[in-house]
Structure formats: C-alpha cells, structure tokens
Design a protein around this motif. Sequence first.
Motif, PDB file in Angstrom:
ATOM      1  N   GLU A 180       0.814  -1.211   0.000  1.00  0.00           N
ATOM      2  CA  GLU A 180       0.000   0.000   0.000  1.00  0.00           C
ATOM      3  C   GLU A 180       0.851   1.266   0.000  1.00  0.00           C
ATOM      4  O   GLU A 180       0.341   2.358  -0.255  1.00  0.00           O
ATOM      5  N   ARG A 181       2.115   1.121   0.312  1.00  0.00           N
ATOM      6  CA  ARG A 181       3.027   2.257   0.393  1.00  0.00           C
ATOM      7  C   ARG A 181       4.430   1.763   0.064  1.00  0.00           C
ATOM      8  O   ARG A 181       4.771   0.622   0.343  1.00  0.00           O
ATOM      9  N   THR A 182       5.259   2.604  -0.536  1.00  0.00           N
ATOM     10  CA  THR A 182       6.654   2.262  -0.781  1.00  0.00           C
ATOM     11  C   THR A 182       7.541   3.037   0.194  1.00  0.00           C
ATOM     12  O   THR A 182       7.089   3.995   0.835  1.00  0.00           O
ATOM     13  N   ILE A 183       8.801   2.624   0.282  1.00  0.00           N
ATOM     14  CA  ILE A 183       9.752   3.314   1.159  1.00  0.00           C
ATOM     15  C   ILE A 183       9.811   4.798   0.823  1.00  0.00           C
ATOM     16  O   ILE A 183       9.833   5.665   1.711  1.00  0.00           O
ATOM     17  N   ASP A 184       9.804   5.114  -0.481  1.00  0.00           N
ATOM     18  CA  ASP A 184       9.912   6.509  -0.893  1.00  0.00           C
ATOM     19  C   ASP A 184       8.688   7.334  -0.505  1.00  0.00           C
ATOM     20  O   ASP A 184       8.739   8.570  -0.498  1.00  0.00           O
ATOM     21  N   GLU A 185       7.593   6.660  -0.201  1.00  0.00           N
ATOM     22  CA  GLU A 185       6.357   7.368   0.150  1.00  0.00           C
ATOM     23  C   GLU A 185       6.163   7.527   1.658  1.00  0.00           C
ATOM     24  O   GLU A 185       5.176   8.116   2.091  1.00  0.00           O
TER      25      GLU A 185
END
Length: 310
Positions: A180-185
């Motif tokens: 649902e989310r990436t590290i960059d987000e």
Amino acid sequence: MTRLPPLKALRVFQFAAESGSFKLAAEKLNVTQAAISQQIKLLEDFFGEPLFLRLNREVRATPSAHRLLPYIQQAFALIEEGSKTLEQDSFPHQLKITSIPSFAAQWLIPKLGAFQTQHPDLSCFVSTSLDLHDFSDDSQDLAIRFGSGGFVGLEERMIANDYILPLCHPMLLEQLNRGERTIDEMPILLDSSQELETLNNAFKAMFGGSSKVALQVKDSSLLMNAALNGQGVAPIRYSLAFELIQRGQLVCPVNFYWHSVFSYYLVAPESYFQRHKVKVFSQWIINEVSVIESTWQVYKQKAGLQLQRL
C-alpha cells in the motif's frame, strides 16, 4: 600591600627546618639539594639574614628560622584546611544529577527507582539541560551528557556508545508489506538539531529526498513519540528505543543503521568522582547501560542490520 616572601621558598624552608637537613628536604620534595639551597637563598635574600648555618656536613637552623617556622607551619595548615572545605560534600545524602532531556525521560527516570532501592539513604534530584554545567556552585554533583568528549576543565568518563536506525510504528511497516506504500512514500521525521545535519541528509537520501520531511523537532523524545504515533519513519538512537523495539512498538523497515558520532559521558570535576554518592551512582549506571550494548548486538544480528557510513 606588604610584600610577601615567595610561597615555594616558604614550603621548602618548612621541610628543611623540620627535618634539619637539605638532603632530607630534597628527598621529600623530589628535587635536588641544589634546588633546596637555591630556594633557601631566595628566602634569606628576602629577609636579609641567614636562616641556616652551612657547616661541613650539615646545616643548622638559626634562631630566626626557629622563630619563623611555627608561623609557616600554621599558614600551610590553614591553606590545607581551606582546600579541604572545597573538596568536601556539603550534602552527602543528596545526589543532584543534570541530564540531557531525552536520556532523563526515556531511560534514567524509569530506572532510577532501582538505584534508590539499593541506596535508600540517598535522595535523587534530576534536572535536564543540553548545556554543560560549569560546577561553579553546589547545585549539581554529576552531569550526563551526549557528545564527542573534550569537556574542558572537567573529568569525563564515557559510559556508552550509541547507534542510530530508522524506526517507525508497525502499522507503517504493514502498509509496506501489503504494497500500500513504498519506502519513498513514507513520511520522514527528523531531529532538526544543527549537529545532526549530516545524519539528516543521509537519512533523507535513503528515503527519497527532502520533499518527504513531514515533521522536524528539536528533541529526541518528541521525535520518538511522533514515530510511536505512526506519523512517519525517524532516525532514533537505539539507547532510547531499545525497550520499545523489544516490545514491538517500534520497528525498523530497512536493514541498515549508523554509528552515532556522539557517546554518553559522566562529567564532573575530578574531586566529585571521589564522593561516595557519585561513586555508587557511577558504578550503577555503568552496569545498567551495559545492557544496551548487549541487547544491541543480539538485535543487530537477528535483524541483519548493515552499517552505513555517514
């Protein structure tokens, strides 16, 4: 003001007159006989009369020297007595500690009850400050500081190194795992203290750039509380967070860490470390903080953390 004779020469005179020998005075003061003779000569020139008769194999104090000696003995005794009053502890049953705020809130206060159980005769007073106390009065017995050492004019004893790792609430890690989310987000939380600029830049580079900074504070405790409330990922000192990590309240979403450029120190005037209350507290805190290092080694290996260079 009346001109006074040189203090060093008076001390030499005292030893020579009491022992009746330049040789014995030289041995006690760990200097040469020539140095003793030179100081006595300075004193004789000052008074304008001899203080010792130089015989073939001995010296003999003159009547003037005998009259002078009791005054010199009394003067140095008063100096020694006055010096001891500065070294004495005016409040032997009160231990006054100044600590950096984050360490006091997250580590020292929660554990201080164990120390007081072991030493019920001591009352503890804890204050917080980031500034180094100058110990110009009796308001503190000991300072706990986080820095690189070199506390000028004070004795310092390093008690622990530290490590910094990205930490966040488990909820955010679950979002990563579910895609649902990436590290960059991930929102970034930072300590805005100027001395942490290098670390902050490295942290932002790891998580995708400066535009992701959601919150900056100037206190490590506030930073950790923000992370605990799921507001983002933050670079947090292991010493402050290790129990939260053990309980699963904070987790590391990546497999790297940094060595902190700072360490924890006990700081005080050298004589303060001879006080009984400071001795027992120093030994107690050294034993307690050793747990941080031992748990770190286990956690680092289990989590597979890799060291990053700043």
